[in-house]
Scaffold this motif. Structure first.
Motif, PDB file in Angstrom:
ATOM      1  N   LYS A 115       0.863  -1.176   0.000  1.00  0.00           N
ATOM      2  CA  LYS A 115       0.000   0.000   0.000  1.00  0.00           C
ATOM      3  C   LYS A 115       0.901   1.228   0.000  1.00  0.00           C
ATOM      4  O   LYS A 115       2.013   1.186   0.521  1.00  0.00           O
ATOM      5  N   TYR A 116       0.419   2.304  -0.587  1.00  0.00           N
ATOM      6  CA  TYR A 116       1.134   3.583  -0.595  1.00  0.00           C
ATOM      7  C   TYR A 116       2.532   3.436  -1.203  1.00  0.00           C
ATOM      8  O   TYR A 116       3.531   3.779  -0.581  1.00  0.00           O
ATOM      9  N   ALA A 117       2.587   2.897  -2.406  1.00  0.00           N
ATOM     10  CA  ALA A 117       3.864   2.679  -3.084  1.00  0.00           C
ATOM     11  C   ALA A 117       3.803   3.236  -4.503  1.00  0.00           C
ATOM     12  O   ALA A 117       2.731   3.450  -5.059  1.00  0.00           O
ATOM     13  N   PHE A 118       4.980   3.472  -5.079  1.00  0.00           N
ATOM     14  CA  PHE A 118       5.070   3.821  -6.491  1.00  0.00           C
ATOM     15  C   PHE A 118       6.246   3.068  -7.086  1.00  0.00           C
ATOM     16  O   PHE A 118       7.101   2.555  -6.375  1.00  0.00           O
TER      17      PHE A 118
ATOM     18  N   ALA B 250      11.914  -0.803  -9.774  1.00  0.00           N
ATOM     19  CA  ALA B 250      12.136  -0.370  -8.389  1.00  0.00           C
ATOM     20  C   ALA B 250      10.796   0.042  -7.797  1.00  0.00           C
ATOM     21  O   ALA B 250      10.037   0.785  -8.425  1.00  0.00           O
ATOM     22  N   VAL B 251      10.504  -0.457  -6.609  1.00  0.00           N
ATOM     23  CA  VAL B 251       9.264  -0.139  -5.906  1.00  0.00           C
ATOM     24  C   VAL B 251       9.638   0.572  -4.614  1.00  0.00           C
ATOM     25  O   VAL B 251      10.437   0.062  -3.822  1.00  0.00           O
ATOM     26  N   PHE B 252       9.072   1.743  -4.418  1.00  0.00           N
ATOM     27  CA  PHE B 252       9.328   2.553  -3.229  1.00  0.00           C
ATOM     28  C   PHE B 252       8.052   2.584  -2.401  1.00  0.00           C
ATOM     29  O   PHE B 252       6.987   2.916  -2.902  1.00  0.00           O
ATOM     30  N   THR B 253       8.177   2.209  -1.123  1.00  0.00           N
ATOM     31  CA  THR B 253       7.003   2.120  -0.251  1.00  0.00           C
ATOM     32  C   THR B 253       7.106   3.111   0.901  1.00  0.00           C
ATOM     33  O   THR B 253       8.179   3.626   1.201  1.00  0.00           O
TER      34      THR B 253
ATOM     35  N   HIS C  32       6.406   2.463   4.229  1.00  0.00           N
ATOM     36  CA  HIS C  32       6.920   1.904   5.477  1.00  0.00           C
ATOM     37  C   HIS C  32       7.836   0.692   5.298  1.00  0.00           C
ATOM     38  O   HIS C  32       8.431   0.227   6.265  1.00  0.00           O
ATOM     39  N   CYS C  33       7.937   0.171   4.077  1.00  0.00           N
ATOM     40  CA  CYS C  33       8.708  -1.068   3.849  1.00  0.00           C
ATOM     41  C   CYS C  33       9.974  -0.836   3.037  1.00  0.00           C
ATOM     42  O   CYS C  33      10.511  -1.777   2.462  1.00  0.00           O
ATOM     43  N   GLY C  34      10.451   0.391   2.961  1.00  0.00           N
ATOM     44  CA  GLY C  34      11.679   0.679   2.231  1.00  0.00           C
ATOM     45  C   GLY C  34      11.488   0.600   0.730  1.00  0.00           C
ATOM     46  O   GLY C  34      10.404   0.822   0.218  1.00  0.00           O
ATOM     47  N   HIS C  35      12.555   0.256   0.035  1.00  0.00           N
ATOM     48  CA  HIS C  35      12.469   0.112  -1.419  1.00  0.00           C
ATOM     49  C   HIS C  35      12.966  -1.278  -1.818  1.00  0.00           C
ATOM     50  O   HIS C  35      13.721  -1.915  -1.088  1.00  0.00           O
ATOM     51  N   HIS C  36      12.489  -1.716  -2.966  1.00  0.00           N
ATOM     52  CA  HIS C  36      12.804  -3.055  -3.445  1.00  0.00           C
ATOM     53  C   HIS C  36      13.068  -2.969  -4.939  1.00  0.00           C
ATOM     54  O   HIS C  36      12.420  -2.206  -5.644  1.00  0.00           O
ATOM     55  N   VAL C  37      14.019  -3.764  -5.430  1.00  0.00           N
ATOM     56  CA  VAL C  37      14.315  -3.807  -6.857  1.00  0.00           C
ATOM     57  C   VAL C  37      14.096  -5.235  -7.335  1.00  0.00           C
ATOM     58  O   VAL C  37      14.645  -6.175  -6.763  1.00  0.00           O
ATOM     59  N   PHE C  38      13.271  -5.362  -8.361  1.00  0.00           N
ATOM     60  CA  PHE C  38      12.924  -6.671  -8.904  1.00  0.00           C
ATOM     61  C   PHE C  38      13.360  -6.757 -10.359  1.00  0.00           C
ATOM     62  O   PHE C  38      13.235  -5.789 -11.103  1.00  0.00           O
ATOM     63  N   PRO C  39      13.837  -7.926 -10.804  1.00  0.00           N
ATOM     64  CA  PRO C  39      14.091  -8.094 -12.232  1.00  0.00           C
ATOM     65  C   PRO C  39      12.744  -8.057 -12.953  1.00  0.00           C
ATOM     66  O   PRO C  39      11.739  -8.504 -12.408  1.00  0.00           O
ATOM     67  N   TYR C  40      12.719  -7.487 -14.136  1.00  0.00           N
ATOM     68  CA  TYR C  40      11.419  -7.320 -14.761  1.00  0.00           C
ATOM     69  C   TYR C  40      11.074  -8.393 -15.788  1.00  0.00           C
ATOM     70  O   TYR C  40      10.133  -8.236 -16.546  1.00  0.00           O
ATOM     71  N   HIS C  41      11.763  -9.492 -15.787  1.00  0.00           N
ATOM     72  CA  HIS C  41      11.484 -10.567 -16.736  1.00  0.00           C
ATOM     73  C   HIS C  41      10.060 -11.081 -16.547  1.00  0.00           C
ATOM     74  O   HIS C  41       9.736 -11.629 -15.494  1.00  0.00           O
TER      75      HIS C  41
END
Length: 54
Positions: A9-12, A23-26, A28-37
């Motif tokens: 919730k509350y992410a971009f 890259a997902v920025f939240t 309260h949960c920090g940021h996360h980087v996912f491979p986009y395959h």
């Protein structure tokens, strides 16, 4: 591609075609980087991004 899912919730997100990552920025949960395959991003239940040429 393995049907994994994550929901925040509350992410971009930002897509980098060059780095082949999402890259997902939240709030309260920090940021996360996912491979986009074969990745798809939904926002409020609607498809917001799908990798082209997958």
């Amino acid at each position: 591609m393995d049907d994994s899912q994550v929901e925040f919730k509350y992410a971009f997100f930002i897509v980098s075609e060059t780095r082949k990552a999402i890259a997902v920025f939240t709030e309260h949960c920090g940021h996360h980087v996912f491979p986009y395959h074969e990745a798809r991003v939904f926002r409020e239940g609607l498809l917001s991004y799908e990798q082209q040429g997958a």
